[in-house]
Design a protein around this motif. Structure first.
Motif, PDB file in Angstrom:
ATOM      1  N   ARG A 175      19.655  51.218  -0.079  1.00  0.00           N
ATOM      2  CA  ARG A 175      18.414  51.778   0.436  1.00  0.00           C
ATOM      3  C   ARG A 175      17.628  52.297  -0.760  1.00  0.00           C
ATOM      4  NH1 ARG A 175      18.748  56.230   4.526  1.00  0.00           N
ATOM      5  NH2 ARG A 175      19.846  57.202   2.794  1.00  0.00           N
ATOM      6  N   VAL A 176      16.304  52.035  -0.765  1.00  0.00           N
ATOM      7  CA  VAL A 176      15.466  52.441  -1.898  1.00  0.00           C
ATOM      8  C   VAL A 176      15.636  53.938  -2.173  1.00  0.00           C
ATOM      9  CG1 VAL A 176      13.058  52.707  -2.619  1.00  0.00           C
ATOM     10  CG2 VAL A 176      13.828  50.543  -1.669  1.00  0.00           C
ATOM     11  N   GLU A 177      15.766  54.748  -1.089  1.00  0.00           N
ATOM     12  CA  GLU A 177      15.879  56.214  -1.266  1.00  0.00           C
ATOM     13  C   GLU A 177      17.161  56.614  -1.997  1.00  0.00           C
ATOM     14  OE1 GLU A 177      15.929  55.585   2.899  1.00  0.00           O
ATOM     15  OE2 GLU A 177      14.892  54.219   1.578  1.00  0.00           O
ATOM     16  N   ASP A 178      18.174  55.733  -1.977  1.00  0.00           N
ATOM     17  CA  ASP A 178      19.446  56.081  -2.620  1.00  0.00           C
ATOM     18  C   ASP A 178      19.463  55.777  -4.111  1.00  0.00           C
ATOM     19  OD1 ASP A 178      20.426  57.000  -0.251  1.00  0.00           O
ATOM     20  OD2 ASP A 178      21.436  55.125   0.264  1.00  0.00           O
ATOM     21  N   VAL A 179      18.488  55.003  -4.567  1.00  0.00           N
ATOM     22  CA  VAL A 179      18.502  54.632  -5.994  1.00  0.00           C
ATOM     23  C   VAL A 179      17.157  54.834  -6.676  1.00  0.00           C
ATOM     24  CG1 VAL A 179      20.414  52.988  -5.856  1.00  0.00           C
ATOM     25  CG2 VAL A 179      18.089  52.200  -5.349  1.00  0.00           C
ATOM     26  N   CYS A 180      16.148  55.218  -5.923  1.00  0.00           N
ATOM     27  CA  CYS A 180      14.801  55.235  -6.502  1.00  0.00           C
ATOM     28  C   CYS A 180      14.056  56.532  -6.205  1.00  0.00           C
ATOM     29  CB  CYS A 180      14.028  54.023  -5.983  1.00  0.00           C
ATOM     30  SG  CYS A 180      12.654  53.572  -7.049  1.00  0.00           S
ATOM     31  N   THR A 181      14.771  57.659  -6.223  1.00  0.00           N
ATOM     32  CA  THR A 181      14.119  58.960  -6.043  1.00  0.00           C
ATOM     33  C   THR A 181      14.728  59.953  -7.036  1.00  0.00           C
ATOM     34  OG1 THR A 181      15.746  59.693  -4.404  1.00  0.00           O
ATOM     35  CG2 THR A 181      13.755  58.630  -3.547  1.00  0.00           C
ATOM     36  N   PRO A 182      13.982  60.992  -7.424  1.00  0.00           N
ATOM     37  CA  PRO A 182      14.547  62.028  -8.299  1.00  0.00           C
ATOM     38  C   PRO A 182      15.748  62.697  -7.636  1.00  0.00           C
ATOM     39  CG  PRO A 182      12.154  62.302  -8.079  1.00  0.00           C
ATOM     40  CD  PRO A 182      12.564  61.246  -7.103  1.00  0.00           C
ATOM     41  N   GLN A 183      15.715  62.826  -6.308  1.00  0.00           N
ATOM     42  CA  GLN A 183      16.824  63.456  -5.584  1.00  0.00           C
ATOM     43  C   GLN A 183      18.095  62.632  -5.732  1.00  0.00           C
ATOM     44  OE1 GLN A 183      13.820  62.825  -4.366  1.00  0.00           O
ATOM     45  NE2 GLN A 183      12.924  64.770  -3.751  1.00  0.00           N
ATOM     46  N   ALA A 184      17.954  61.306  -5.641  1.00  0.00           N
ATOM     47  CA  ALA A 184      19.126  60.426  -5.783  1.00  0.00           C
ATOM     48  C   ALA A 184      19.723  60.559  -7.179  1.00  0.00           C
ATOM     49  CB  ALA A 184      18.724  58.971  -5.520  1.00  0.00           C
ATOM     50  N   LEU A 185      18.858  60.634  -8.189  1.00  0.00           N
ATOM     51  CA  LEU A 185      19.334  60.767  -9.570  1.00  0.00           C
ATOM     52  C   LEU A 185      20.080  62.084  -9.748  1.00  0.00           C
ATOM     53  CD1 LEU A 185      19.334  59.579 -12.462  1.00  0.00           C
ATOM     54  CD2 LEU A 185      17.227  60.860 -12.880  1.00  0.00           C
ATOM     55  N   HIS A 186      19.582  63.132  -9.099  1.00  0.00           N
ATOM     56  CA  HIS A 186      20.213  64.453  -9.204  1.00  0.00           C
ATOM     57  C   HIS A 186      21.568  64.460  -8.477  1.00  0.00           C
ATOM     58  CE1 HIS A 186      20.387  68.775  -9.591  1.00  0.00           C
ATOM     59  NE2 HIS A 186      20.660  68.859  -8.301  1.00  0.00           N
ATOM     60  N   ARG A 187      21.582  63.818  -7.292  1.00  0.00           N
ATOM     61  CA  ARG A 187      22.769  63.834  -6.430  1.00  0.00           C
ATOM     62  C   ARG A 187      23.905  62.998  -7.015  1.00  0.00           C
ATOM     63  NH1 ARG A 187      20.005  62.629  -1.896  1.00  0.00           N
ATOM     64  NH2 ARG A 187      20.370  60.416  -2.202  1.00  0.00           N
ATOM     65  N   ASP A 188      23.550  61.782  -7.449  1.00  0.00           N
ATOM     66  CA  ASP A 188      24.586  60.850  -7.889  1.00  0.00           C
ATOM     67  C   ASP A 188      24.095  60.055  -9.102  1.00  0.00           C
ATOM     68  OD1 ASP A 188      26.699  59.135  -8.129  1.00  0.00           O
ATOM     69  OD2 ASP A 188      26.765  58.574  -6.002  1.00  0.00           O
ATOM     70  N   PRO A 189      24.028  60.721 -10.268  1.00  0.00           N
ATOM     71  CA  PRO A 189      23.492  60.039 -11.453  1.00  0.00           C
ATOM     72  C   PRO A 189      24.281  58.774 -11.803  1.00  0.00           C
ATOM     73  CG  PRO A 189      24.388  62.222 -12.022  1.00  0.00           C
ATOM     74  CD  PRO A 189      24.376  62.128 -10.532  1.00  0.00           C
ATOM     75  N   ALA A 190      25.600  58.808 -11.595  1.00  0.00           N
ATOM     76  CA  ALA A 190      26.408  57.635 -11.967  1.00  0.00           C
ATOM     77  C   ALA A 190      25.972  56.403 -11.177  1.00  0.00           C
ATOM     78  CB  ALA A 190      27.888  57.929 -11.735  1.00  0.00           C
ATOM     79  N   LEU A 191      25.738  56.598  -9.872  1.00  0.00           N
ATOM     80  CA  LEU A 191      25.313  55.485  -9.016  1.00  0.00           C
ATOM     81  C   LEU A 191      23.957  54.942  -9.475  1.00  0.00           C
ATOM     82  CD1 LEU A 191      25.489  53.776  -6.283  1.00  0.00           C
ATOM     83  CD2 LEU A 191      24.033  55.572  -5.328  1.00  0.00           C
ATOM     84  N   VAL A 192      23.009  55.851  -9.691  1.00  0.00           N
ATOM     85  CA  VAL A 192      21.652  55.423 -10.058  1.00  0.00           C
ATOM     86  C   VAL A 192      21.668  54.721 -11.418  1.00  0.00           C
ATOM     87  CG1 VAL A 192      19.316  56.229 -10.580  1.00  0.00           C
ATOM     88  CG2 VAL A 192      20.564  57.203  -8.638  1.00  0.00           C
ATOM     89  N   HIS A 193      22.380  55.291 -12.396  1.00  0.00           N
ATOM     90  CA  HIS A 193      22.448  54.647 -13.724  1.00  0.00           C
ATOM     91  C   HIS A 193      23.114  53.277 -13.621  1.00  0.00           C
ATOM     92  CE1 HIS A 193      21.240  57.735 -16.862  1.00  0.00           C
ATOM     93  NE2 HIS A 193      21.077  58.386 -15.714  1.00  0.00           N
ATOM     94  N   ARG A 194      24.227  53.209 -12.844  1.00  0.00           N
ATOM     95  CA  ARG A 194      24.927  51.916 -12.685  1.00  0.00           C
ATOM     96  C   ARG A 194      24.006  50.877 -12.067  1.00  0.00           C
ATOM     97  NH1 ARG A 194      29.369  54.368 -10.566  1.00  0.00           N
ATOM     98  NH2 ARG A 194      28.791  53.746  -8.456  1.00  0.00           N
ATOM     99  N   PHE A 195      23.229  51.316 -11.084  1.00  0.00           N
ATOM    100  CA  PHE A 195      22.326  50.399 -10.388  1.00  0.00           C
ATOM    101  C   PHE A 195      21.323  49.779 -11.372  1.00  0.00           C
ATOM    102  CE2 PHE A 195      18.376  49.556  -8.069  1.00  0.00           C
ATOM    103  CZ  PHE A 195      18.847  48.673  -7.114  1.00  0.00           C
ATOM    104  N   TYR A 196      20.705  50.634 -12.203  1.00  0.00           N
ATOM    105  CA  TYR A 196      19.710  50.096 -13.148  1.00  0.00           C
ATOM    106  C   TYR A 196      20.375  49.372 -14.314  1.00  0.00           C
ATOM    107  CZ  TYR A 196      16.229  52.267 -10.287  1.00  0.00           C
ATOM    108  OH  TYR A 196      15.441  52.585  -9.208  1.00  0.00           O
ATOM    109  N   ASP A 197      21.612  49.770 -14.669  1.00  0.00           N
ATOM    110  CA  ASP A 197      22.350  49.003 -15.674  1.00  0.00           C
ATOM    111  C   ASP A 197      22.519  47.558 -15.192  1.00  0.00           C
ATOM    112  OD1 ASP A 197      22.614  51.190 -17.320  1.00  0.00           O
ATOM    113  OD2 ASP A 197      24.743  51.552 -16.888  1.00  0.00           O
ATOM    114  N   ALA A 198      22.849  47.418 -13.907  1.00  0.00           N
ATOM    115  CA  ALA A 198      23.060  46.077 -13.354  1.00  0.00           C
ATOM    116  C   ALA A 198      21.750  45.283 -13.353  1.00  0.00           C
ATOM    117  CB  ALA A 198      23.629  46.165 -11.940  1.00  0.00           C
TER     118      ALA A 198
END
Ligand code: APR
Length: 232
Positions: free
Chosen positions: A35-58
């Motif tokens: 879901r866009v909200e899980d990887v593309c919001t400042p809140q998502a980055l704050h909540r789960d940085p590992a997930l967001v970084h992994r997503f953009y790494d991919a």
């Protein structure tokens, strides 16, 4: 068409679709399974940085396996040959426009091949993985994040874009759903300032009614045809 000199082209995920880059609002409304909200919001980055970084790494790693298509190359041809003002504003974070040869280009939603310091705001080119807590070479804070404009954040270079919109004789929107502001409102601003408006998309976008002309089909076919028409 009246005398056209100044052109603003807006592109979205649809222009990269034929290169194999997933669009945002695909089947089920998921972006590569998220879901866009899980990887593309400042809140998502704050909540789960590992997930967001992994997503953009991919997403960054995926760039090595994709190539610009006929639509990117046609816009680069327009850029090289158009004698008037031209600005290509892309919402895309991939690098296919520049690899296709475009120069007069602006990434309003950031870039995968760039890192942003959440502390000092410095941006720098980035290749490979970007683990959370990576150190900023400018200020040494361990605060580098993907250089992506998340929902709720201000897009880049809005002053330049507003100026180009005000001076445009022609506004062309390619491969974007018209669902995300401020880009979705550019057509109305361009119209307000008297520009011709043209949409090239697979299907009518949410803002389709605002365009004087809409051509429906794949960008890889429509964009080269339009560029040929404009240059000949
Ligand atoms: N040729 C032309 N258009 C296409 C093609 C194609 N081959 N394939 C898909 N499209 C169209 C779709 O019909 C859709 O209207 O491209 C559009 C893509 O829409 P979105 O997936 O919503 O992408 P975009 O408009 O770029 O999203 C805007 O939303 O999630 C945020 O920041 C993100 O920049 C993104 C913004």
């Amino acid at each position: 068409m009246r005398d056209i000199r100044n052109i603003l082209v807006l592109t979205g995920a649809g222009i990269s679709a034929e290169s194999g880059v997933a669009t945002f609002r695909g089947p089920g409304g998921l972006w590569e399974g998220h879901r866009v909200e899980d990887v593309c919001t400042p809140q998502a980055l704050h909540r789960d940085p590992a997930l967001v970084h992994r997503f953009y790494d991919a997403r960054r790693a995926q760039l090595a396996g994709v190539e610009p298509n006929a639509a990117h190359r046609a816009l680069a041809r327009l850029d090289a040959q158009w004698p008037g003002a031209l600005l290509i504003v892309t919402q895309n974070v991939d690098d296919l426009h520049e690899r296709g040869g475009a120069k007069r280009l602006l990434h309003m939603h950031g870039e995968l091949r760039s890192a942003l310091c959440a502390d000092c705001g410095a941006r720098r080119p980035w290749e490979g993985a970007l683990p959370p807590g990576s150190e900023c070479p400018a200020c040494e804070a361990e605060a580098l994040r993907p250089d992506i404009v998340f929902f709720g954040e201000m897009p880049y270079r809005m002053d330049t874009i507003e100026r180009a919109l005000a001076g445009a004789d022609l506004f062309v929107s390619i491969g974007t759903s018209g669902a995300v502001y401020p880009a979705a409102g550019f057509v109305q601003t361009a119209r307000y300032h008297g520009a011709e408006t043209l949409e090239l998309n697979l299907e009518p976008s949410e803002g389709s009614v605002w365009f004087a002309e809409s051509r429906m089909g794949p960008a890889g076919m429509l964009v080269p045809e339009w560029v040929e028409q404009l240059l000949s």
